[in-house]
Motif scaffolding. Structure first.
Motif, mmCIF file in Angstrom:
data_model
loop_
_atom_site.group_PDB
_atom_site.id
_atom_site.type_symbol
_atom_site.label_atom_id
_atom_site.label_comp_id
_atom_site.label_asym_id
_atom_site.label_seq_id
_atom_site.Cartn_x
_atom_site.Cartn_y
_atom_site.Cartn_z
ATOM 1 N N GLU A 53 -4.789 -4.271 36.323
ATOM 2 C CA GLU A 53 -4.741 -4.506 34.882
ATOM 3 C C GLU A 53 -3.406 -5.159 34.551
ATOM 4 O OE1 GLU A 53 -5.409 -1.169 32.352
ATOM 5 O OE2 GLU A 53 -7.034 -0.366 33.605
ATOM 6 N N PHE A 54 -3.414 -6.056 33.574
ATOM 7 C CA PHE A 54 -2.157 -6.658 33.129
ATOM 8 C C PHE A 54 -2.354 -7.201 31.729
ATOM 9 C CE2 PHE A 54 -4.674 -9.798 35.263
ATOM 10 C CZ PHE A 54 -4.479 -10.996 34.587
ATOM 11 N N ASN A 55 -1.293 -7.130 30.939
ATOM 12 C CA ASN A 55 -1.366 -7.607 29.558
ATOM 13 C C ASN A 55 0.040 -7.668 28.981
ATOM 14 O OD1 ASN A 55 -2.640 -4.452 29.394
ATOM 15 N ND2 ASN A 55 -0.720 -4.821 28.334
ATOM 16 N N ALA A 86 8.232 -12.238 31.360
ATOM 17 C CA ALA A 86 6.833 -12.375 30.929
ATOM 18 C C ALA A 86 6.468 -11.476 29.759
ATOM 19 C CB ALA A 86 5.896 -12.071 32.103
ATOM 20 N N GLY A 87 7.292 -10.467 29.456
ATOM 21 C CA GLY A 87 6.944 -9.539 28.380
ATOM 22 C C GLY A 87 5.643 -8.809 28.658
ATOM 23 N N SER A 88 5.448 -8.413 29.898
ATOM 24 C CA SER A 88 4.157 -7.901 30.347
ATOM 25 C C SER A 88 4.266 -6.580 31.090
ATOM 26 C CB SER A 88 3.484 -8.929 31.268
ATOM 27 O OG SER A 88 3.197 -10.121 30.585
ATOM 28 N N TRP A 89 3.122 -6.072 31.414
ATOM 29 C CA TRP A 89 2.938 -4.808 32.125
ATOM 30 C C TRP A 89 1.808 -5.017 33.106
ATOM 31 C CZ3 TRP A 89 -1.631 -1.898 31.741
ATOM 32 C CH2 TRP A 89 -1.574 -0.539 32.084
ATOM 33 N N VAL A 90 2.032 -4.684 34.373
ATOM 34 C CA VAL A 90 1.013 -4.799 35.419
ATOM 35 C C VAL A 90 0.754 -3.411 35.979
ATOM 36 C CG1 VAL A 90 0.436 -5.763 37.686
ATOM 37 C CG2 VAL A 90 1.688 -7.156 36.018
ATOM 38 N N LEU A 91 -0.512 -3.064 36.097
ATOM 39 C CA LEU A 91 -0.903 -1.800 36.701
ATOM 40 C C LEU A 91 -1.745 -2.091 37.929
ATOM 41 C CD1 LEU A 91 -1.319 1.265 36.853
ATOM 42 C CD2 LEU A 91 -3.184 1.025 35.195
ATOM 43 N N LEU A 92 -1.271 -1.650 39.094
ATOM 44 C CA LEU A 92 -2.034 -1.722 40.336
ATOM 45 C C LEU A 92 -2.672 -0.357 40.544
ATOM 46 C CD1 LEU A 92 0.591 -3.617 42.553
ATOM 47 C CD2 LEU A 92 -1.168 -4.571 41.026
ATOM 48 N N LYS A 93 -4.006 -0.301 40.453
ATOM 49 C CA LYS A 93 -4.730 0.972 40.439
ATOM 50 C C LYS A 93 -5.277 1.320 41.823
ATOM 51 C CE LYS A 93 -7.613 -0.324 37.174
ATOM 52 N NZ LYS A 93 -8.643 -0.237 36.104
ATOM 53 N N THR A 94 -5.430 2.610 42.055
ATOM 54 C CA THR A 94 -5.992 3.140 43.305
ATOM 55 C C THR A 94 -5.428 2.385 44.501
ATOM 56 O OG1 THR A 94 -8.000 1.778 43.054
ATOM 57 C CG2 THR A 94 -8.073 4.023 42.208
ATOM 58 N N ILE A 95 -4.102 2.342 44.578
ATOM 59 C CA ILE A 95 -3.447 1.645 45.680
ATOM 60 C C ILE A 95 -3.718 2.328 47.006
ATOM 61 C CG2 ILE A 95 -1.641 0.693 44.208
ATOM 62 C CD1 ILE A 95 0.201 2.948 45.287
#
Length: 288
Positions: A53-55, A86-95
């Motif tokens: 997810e990222f936004n 980038a003013g963003s947030w990245v979520l790497l899920k179930t790594i």
């Protein structure tokens, strides 16, 4: 990684809080090679698209709805490469779908089993998540359906907690819709601000995040990397199914009692919900 991710003093500190209260902790995995930005950029290329997810994440209101969260126009790989601006947030899920990260997760969580399992039983559905955040990024008010330790590896952030049993912040129907597939971001009222308990973490520090407790997060003025390791318990699964059962009762025009908070049990409603689901599946198969 050090032979032990936690000192005995940290394990003792967790024991004073688990499972109901947030707690500031120390850890020894901030410099782990798997938690460096280049390793995470490579991980993002290996993960399934649904695991990312990222936004946009700066200047967000605390009560923004999930479907209102804006995007920046960058893809995830561009976002990670430009995370400082980038003013963003990245979520790497179930790594933990990646073998190296799965091993790191198991090694770390195994060290707290002596605290966790005597209180909430077997640690179930272990999962790992990584947050890569731009300076000033905000994670709006939400709750998590699992127990969680957040490990800060780079940068700093503040997580502000609110009581898990505050039904004004999370009314029962919200839990019910969430456990039936709805969003988890909560609405926000400015008069709630004084109820919050802020805990700031820097590299080498961690936070135990209680299950179901509302919280929001603000990153400081540099890039943040955090590892979140989560688990569930039999109690948590019974609570979720009790919420689903209450949703059925509410649709019938009834006003069901709230699921019981820990250590209270919710087995009766949970088993009723599971029996109804099994019956519905059988009926569905029978009409095919």
């Amino acid at each position: 990684m050090h032979s032990q991710p936690f000192t005995p003093e940290t394990i003792a500190a967790l024991a004073t809080a688990y499972p109901l209260a947030p707690r500031h902790l120390q850890h020894r995995i901030a410099d782990h090679p798997l938690l460096q930005l280049d390793a995470l950029a490579a991980l993002a290329r290996r993960l399934r698209p649904e695991s990312i997810e990222f936004n946009a994440a700066t200047d967000l209101p605390l009560g923004i709805r999930n479907d209102e969260t804006p995007y920046t126009g960058l893809d995830v790989h561009q976002t990670i490469a430009q995370i400082e601006s980038a003013g963003s947030w990245v979520l790497l899920k179930t790594i933990d779908q990646d073998p190296a990260y799965a091993q790191l997760m198991r090694d770390v969580l195994a060290t707290i089993e002596p605290v966790v399992e005597p209180r909430t039983g077997k640690m179930m559905r272990l999962e790992g998540f990584i947050f890569i955040s731009s300076p000033g990024a905000v994670t709006p008010l939400h709750f998590d359906p699992d127990y969680n330790i957040l490990f800060q590896a780079r940068g700093s952030k503040t997580m502000t907690f609110f009581p898990a049993g505050d039904t004004e912040m999370i009314p029962d129907p919200f839990f019910e819709q969430y456990f039936n597939g709805g969003p988890r971001n909560l609405s926000w009222r400015e008069e709630w601000a004084d109820r919050g308990q802020p805990i700031r973490v820097t590299p080498g520090e961690a936070i135990y995040v209680p299950i179901l407790g509302p919280h929001w997060v603000k990153v400081d003025d540099e890039v943040s990397i955090s590892l979140s390791l989560t688990w569930r318990s039999e109690w948590s699964f019974h609570h979720a199914d009790a919420c689903r059962f209450n949703s059925r009762l509410r649709k019938l025009g009834l006003s069901p009692s709230s699921p019981r908070g820990y250590p209270g049990g919710n087995r009766l409603k949970s088993y009723a919900q599971r029996a109804l689901v099994r019956a519905e599946r059988m009926l569905g198969r029978g009409t095919e």
